[in-house]
Design an enzyme around this catalytic site. Structure first.
Site, PDB file in Angstrom:
ATOM      1  N   GLY A 169       3.733  25.701  71.715  1.00 29.57           N
ATOM      2  CA  GLY A 169       4.136  27.095  71.525  1.00 29.57           C
ATOM      3  C   GLY A 169       5.401  27.370  72.324  1.00 29.57           C
ATOM      4  O   GLY A 169       6.182  26.469  72.628  1.00 29.57           O
ATOM      5  N   GLY A 170       5.558  28.629  72.708  1.00 29.47           N
ATOM      6  CA  GLY A 170       6.756  29.033  73.454  1.00 29.47           C
ATOM      7  C   GLY A 170       6.911  28.280  74.757  1.00 29.47           C
ATOM      8  O   GLY A 170       8.018  28.178  75.306  1.00 29.47           O
ATOM      9  N   GLY A 404      40.393   9.812  64.933  1.00 31.19           N
ATOM     10  CA  GLY A 404      39.953  10.959  65.741  1.00 31.19           C
ATOM     11  C   GLY A 404      39.048  10.517  66.873  1.00 31.19           C
ATOM     12  O   GLY A 404      39.036  11.118  67.955  1.00 31.19           O
ATOM     13  N   ALA A 405      38.277   9.466  66.622  1.00 32.32           N
ATOM     14  CA  ALA A 405      37.351   9.004  67.650  1.00 32.32           C
ATOM     15  C   ALA A 405      38.110   8.482  68.873  1.00 32.32           C
ATOM     16  O   ALA A 405      37.627   8.579  70.004  1.00 32.32           O
ATOM     17  CB  ALA A 405      36.435   7.926  67.080  1.00 32.32           C
TER      18      ALA A 405
HETATM   19  C1  HXC Z   1      -6.965  29.848  78.968  1.00 33.17           C
HETATM   20  C2  HXC Z   1      -7.375  27.665  78.424  1.00 33.17           C
HETATM   21  C3  HXC Z   1      -6.210  27.628  77.616  1.00 33.17           C
HETATM   22  C4  HXC Z   1      -5.436  28.799  77.533  1.00 33.17           C
HETATM   23  C5  HXC Z   1      -7.147  25.705  77.533  1.00 33.17           C
HETATM   24  N1  HXC Z   1      -7.925  26.454  78.316  1.00 33.17           N
HETATM   25  N2  HXC Z   1      -6.111  26.406  77.079  1.00 33.17           N
HETATM   26  N3  HXC Z   1      -7.739  28.769  79.082  1.00 33.17           N
HETATM   27  N4  HXC Z   1      -5.852  29.870  78.223  1.00 33.17           N
HETATM   28  N5  HXC Z   1      -4.328  28.803  76.819  1.00 33.17           N
HETATM   29  C6  HXC Z   1      -9.129  26.043  79.010  1.00 33.17           C
HETATM   30  C7  HXC Z   1     -10.294  25.822  78.073  1.00 33.17           C
HETATM   31  O1  HXC Z   1     -10.978  27.030  77.882  1.00 33.17           O
HETATM   32  C8  HXC Z   1     -11.107  24.822  78.869  1.00 33.17           C
HETATM   33  O2  HXC Z   1     -11.813  25.525  79.871  1.00 33.17           O
HETATM   34  C9  HXC Z   1     -10.071  23.995  79.576  1.00 33.17           C
HETATM   35  O3  HXC Z   1      -8.897  24.780  79.588  1.00 33.17           O
HETATM   36  C10 HXC Z   1      -9.765  22.705  78.884  1.00 33.17           C
HETATM   37  O4  HXC Z   1      -9.559  22.973  77.512  1.00 33.17           O
HETATM   38  P1  HXC Z   1     -10.195  22.067  76.360  1.00 33.17           P
HETATM   39  O5  HXC Z   1      -9.963  22.766  75.092  1.00 33.17           O
HETATM   40  O6  HXC Z   1     -11.587  21.721  76.734  1.00 33.17           O
HETATM   41  O7  HXC Z   1      -9.331  20.762  76.494  1.00 33.17           O
HETATM   42  P2  HXC Z   1      -8.793  19.814  75.362  1.00 33.17           P
HETATM   43  O8  HXC Z   1      -9.913  19.499  74.400  1.00 33.17           O
HETATM   44  O9  HXC Z   1      -8.133  18.667  76.045  1.00 33.17           O
HETATM   45  O10 HXC Z   1      -7.721  20.646  74.554  1.00 33.17           O
HETATM   46  C11 HXC Z   1      -6.538  21.042  75.170  1.00 33.17           C
HETATM   47  C12 HXC Z   1      -5.777  22.061  74.280  1.00 33.17           C
HETATM   48  C13 HXC Z   1      -6.769  23.228  73.920  1.00 33.17           C
HETATM   49  C14 HXC Z   1      -5.319  21.360  73.024  1.00 33.17           C
HETATM   50  C15 HXC Z   1      -4.570  22.538  75.076  1.00 33.17           C
HETATM   51  O11 HXC Z   1      -7.382  23.679  75.106  1.00 33.17           O
HETATM   52  C16 HXC Z   1      -6.081  24.354  73.262  1.00 33.17           C
HETATM   53  O12 HXC Z   1      -5.764  24.301  72.075  1.00 33.17           O
HETATM   54  N6  HXC Z   1      -5.857  25.414  74.032  1.00 33.17           N
HETATM   55  C17 HXC Z   1      -5.260  26.623  73.513  1.00 33.17           C
HETATM   56  C18 HXC Z   1      -3.811  26.420  73.291  1.00 33.17           C
HETATM   57  C19 HXC Z   1      -3.164  27.697  72.904  1.00 33.17           C
HETATM   58  O13 HXC Z   1      -3.363  28.183  71.769  1.00 33.17           O
HETATM   59  N7  HXC Z   1      -2.460  28.275  73.855  1.00 33.17           N
HETATM   60  C20 HXC Z   1      -1.844  29.540  73.700  1.00 33.17           C
HETATM   61  C21 HXC Z   1      -0.631  29.241  72.878  1.00 33.17           C
HETATM   62  S1  HXC Z   1       0.428  30.577  72.781  1.00 33.17           S
HETATM   63  P3  HXC Z   1     -13.146  24.960  80.520  1.00 33.17           P
HETATM   64  O14 HXC Z   1     -13.640  26.072  81.382  1.00 33.17           O
HETATM   65  O15 HXC Z   1     -14.065  24.630  79.374  1.00 33.17           O
HETATM   66  O16 HXC Z   1     -12.778  23.754  81.306  1.00 33.17           O
HETATM   67  C22 HXC Z   1       1.483  30.271  73.975  1.00 33.17           C
HETATM   68  C23 HXC Z   1       2.599  31.220  73.961  1.00 33.17           C
HETATM   69  C24 HXC Z   1       3.577  30.899  75.003  1.00 33.17           C
HETATM   70  O17 HXC Z   1       1.358  29.434  74.753  1.00 33.17           O
HETATM   71  C25 HXC Z   1       4.726  31.771  74.695  1.00 33.17           C
HETATM   72  C26 HXC Z   1       5.799  31.641  75.708  1.00 33.17           C
HETATM   73  C27 HXC Z   1       6.960  32.450  75.261  1.00 33.17           C
END
Ligand code: HXC
Length: 508
Positions: A169-170, A404-405
């Site tokens: 993502g971002g 040119g290069a």
């Molecule tokens: C809060 C999060 C989290 C998040 C993971 N966790 N991502 N908690 N916010 N974004 C937590 C889970 O709840 C879990 O907690 C622990 O971290 C590990 O995650 P798992 O899913 O068990 O691990 P894994 O299977 O390895 O998967 C990793 C992952 C997945 C692929 C990153 O967690 C995931 O898809 N997370 C969400 C990603 C996402 O959509 N992020 C927001 C994107 S938007 P526990 O307590 O069970 O250990 C964004 C915008 C940014 O980022 C913009 C900037 C401008």
């Protein structure tokens, strides 16, 4: 007193536990080190000084008030690498998946602000699920605060990102705005939208690794600079790499003693150029024979192989090396090579790193795809970068410098300080055969052959350019290191400024 000290120790131990044993075991099971283990490998032993160990998030939604982990998913502070100060942050995937909360972002911003104030590099170890979902917009604000600092720090202190887990993502845009990105194969990935969203929107089926893994980003997209087999390899490479970089744009390049004599002759270079102009040779040989002890840190070695860029040292001081590579696309400049080298040249210029350029370039790569994808604009990036650079620039033409290069590759006309050519150099508007076929179109085959031989005799050499002062001296290949070293010595006091401007308008 002892009870307060015990309390401190207890709190510290709690912070060091991160997300707890189960999650640490899960991290290890994926072949990844924890945030703190990574810092232990990256930094000199015992040099890490942590800040903000007790920072907690301020979220009260979704039951978060009961889930507090001191440090809030990122370990920040400073340490040294081979005795030189660096600021670091290391995201802890075992705490809320390393996700970025408002406070987590504030910790990163604090060390970035300090690094800027004192003039020291920032190294980010990224391993994060992105925005802390429970915090919503507060987290987005946190990202933007980091982005803003990435931009303000750009060109002031070096910024290195090691992507060692998810970065999606971002969130990808913070590493993207740092100077260099290292990734770890099979355990890290970067994409703006993941495989599921891609499938929904475009119906393409792709794995995480193919979409945004280390190999993809170091070969195809060029988003990342180097890929490593595992965390340890990446962290040790980062230590080596930082040894080449200045602490800031104010300090000049680092210097260290070198046992390699500046005037070491390399007789083997006298036969590096093959007898036929169309035969390739590996330009790495020249690069490694010129730099101190053959030590060359190549950037983007797996992307746009027709140009080589990276850091080495001459007399113990860092130089940026740019070299056409005849073994790939005959060393032609194409879009990818122009972008790769332009960014490198600009980094060197921003940080006062002298640039040494080895030229063997038959021209820009012809083709509909190149034209339609904007070789004009992208090629101009490299031309622009060389032309605006005010650091010492030494150029050695080994063989072809056509069209040119020739101009682009740090020529005299772009304020090259010392422009050397080997006796094997051919500096001309184009290759003999192409030139003759245009000037003598329609003539018999014999005449074309005769005229080609005549053109080669007259123009396929360095002496026409040397007679005009476009080449400062024709040098022996075996003395290239000595010439470059003496040139760099002479140019240490170089002062050159471009006219005042708010900023330039490089063709992006
Ligand atoms: C809060 C999060 C989290 C998040 C993971 N966790 N991502 N908690 N916010 N974004 C937590 C889970 O709840 C879990 O907690 C622990 O971290 C590990 O995650 P798992 O899913 O068990 O691990 P894994 O299977 O390895 O998967 C990793 C992952 C997945 C692929 C990153 O967690 C995931 O898809 N997370 C969400 C990603 C996402 O959509 N992020 C927001 C994107 S938007 P526990 O307590 O069970 O250990 C964004 C915008 C940014 O980022 C913009 C900037 C401008």
């Amino acid at each position: 007193m002892s009870s307060t000290i015990e309390e401190l120790e207890r709190r510290r131990a709690a912070a060091r536990e991160g997300g707890g044993e189960r999650r640490v075991a899960a991290q290890h099971a994926k072949g990844k080190l924890t945030a703190r283990e990574r810092l232990d490998v990256l930094l000199d032993e015992g040099s890490f000084e942590e800040l903000d160990m007790f920072v907690e998030h301020n979220c009260t939604d979704f039951g978060m008030e009961t889930q507090i982990v001191p440090g809030d998913g990122v370990v920040t502070g400073s340490g040294t690498i081979n005795g030189r100060l660096v600021f670091v942050f290391s995201q802890d995937f075992t705490v809320f998946g390393g996700s970025l909360s408002e406070r987590h972002a504030a910790k990163i911003c604090k060390i970035m602000d300090m690094a800027l104030k004192v003039g020291a590099p920032v190294i980010g170890l990224n391993d994060s699920g992105g925005a802390r979902i429970q915090e919503g917009v507060a987290s987005l604000g946190g990202y933007a605060e980091v982005f803003q600092r990435n931009v303000l720090a750009s060109g002031v202190v070096p910024q290195l990102s090691l992507v060692m887990g998810p970065c999606a993502g971002g969130a990808v845009y913070s590493p993207a705005m740092t100077d260099f990105i290292f990734m770890v194969k099979d355990s890290s990935y970067m994409f703006v939208t993941g495989p599921d969203v891609v499938k929904t929107v475009t119906n393409e089926v792709v794995s995480q690794e193919d979409l945004g893994g280390a190999v993809t980003h170091t070969t195809k997209s060029s988003v990342a600079d180097c890929a490593f087999e595992n965390d340890i390899e990446a962290l040790l490479a980062a230590r080596d790499f930082m040894g080449f970089l200045p602490a800031s744009n104010r300090t000049g390049v680092p210097e260290r003693p070198s046992p390699d004599p500046f005037d070491r002759l390399e007789p083997s270079l006298d036969t590096l150029i093959p007898p036929s102009a169309n035969q390739p040779y590996d330009m790495h040989e020249l690069v490694t024979k010129v730099v101190d002890e053959g030590e060359f840190f190549e950037i983007q070695p797996s992307h746009a192989g027709n140009i080589i860029v990276g850091f080495g040292r001459i007399e113990g001081r860092t130089v940026g090396l740019v070299a056409n590579q005849p073994t790939v696309l005959a060393g032609c400049l194409d879009i990818a090579a122009s972008k790769k080298a332009a960014r490198f040249v600009r980094f060197c210029d921003a940080f006062e790193i002298p640039i040494v350029t080895f030229v063997d370039v038959p021209g820009f790569l012809p083709g509909v795809a190149q034209e339609h994808n904007g070789i004009i604009k992208h090629g101009a990036k490299l031309l622009f970068a060389y032309a605006e650079a005010t650091v010492p620039k030494i150029t050695v033409i080994t063989r072809k410098a056509y069209g040119g290069a020739y101009d682009v590759m740090a020529s005299k006309h772009l304020r090259g300080d010392l422009n050397y050519a080997w006796p094997t150099a051919e500096i001309a508007v184009m290759g003999a055969k192409g030139a003759v076929e245009i000037i003598f179109r329609g003539r018999s085959a014999e005449e074309i052959a005769e005229r080609t031989a005549e053109y080669e005799r007259r123009f396929a050499n360095p002496f026409v350019a040397a007679s005009k002062g476009f080449v400062d001296e024709v040098i022996m290949p075996h003395s290239t290191r000595r010439r470059v070293a003496l040139g760099l010595r002479k140019l240490r006091g170089k002062q050159l400024q471009n006219p005042w401007k708010k900023h330039d308008n490089i063709p992006l």
